[in-house]
Design a protein around this motif. Sequence first.
Motif: not given
Length: 327
Positions: A141-154, A237-245
Amino acid sequence: MTEIPLEPPPAWTGRVDGATQEHLRWHQAVTPLGNESHSCACVFIGFASDEGVARNNGRRGAAAGPDSLRGALSSMAIAEPIHACDAGTVMVTDDQLEAGQQALGSTVAATLDAGRFPVVLGGGHELAYGTYLGLAQSSARHPGLRIGILNLDAHFDLRADPIATSGTQFRQIIEREQAAGTTLQYSVLGISQPSNTAALFETARSLGVHYLLDDDCSVTDRHRVAVFVSDFLSDADLVHLTIDLDVLPASVAPAVSDPAAYGVPLETIQFVCDAIAASGKLAVCDVAELNPTYDVDNRTARTAARLIHRIVTKRIPPPTLSSPAAH
């Protein structure tokens, strides 16, 4: 706070058709972290916890999820040569959830700093806070890079409970970012209206959360889903993919804390995972809520393992994480 060491990974075993590359299966491609003779395409990290689920009034059993996922993935065939590592498992006892999340964060951060792709196997969805901590604290996570969290979830998982649960983690993440003076994009695909109160929808709106209802995620809604994913990727810029089954229909994924009465078709979830993996932005991934006690013919575990298989084998690493160890 007590430091929680990782338990050594279990042995990966499965069907053997031969020792050469054309016969390769996952159990032949995974070695314990530190014993590898090749670079690692990914590092599996177990998070054996169902304390967050229990605190959220769900049914226990997700702590057995990591080994069930490993078992389901083991005998899957690999089309092209690949090498992976297993770092072991963070074992969380009833009173150590927060310490377990910190331990997971440290392991994820170390994995990213080594130029490797962490894949966290859960465990309750409280694991997402630990995965996020690792990404936020890593050199990726360099300065200026934005984290995006995509949650596949109900579910939004934006509750304001006084203690951490499997329903508070994304509110905790947003509040941590706000306290640090930084921002991230949190988006959820698969929201079930009957499973989220009007108050939670209002919380999501007030926090700038983007979401797509399960009603709008059918196979015939492919264009709508593609636009949602594209818009998400344009803000990250950087993605965290999180999957709730539990985002999947109960007929596909019965072994979760809260089985879905409707759910998002597997075809749609696979399409989204493929798009994220190929985006060149996927930094970390976790899979949550597998409760093997309630599985039918390993249906949920096999479905989750197939998604993990596709994500790892189709992933294009972010340029900021590319290194000899990442390939």
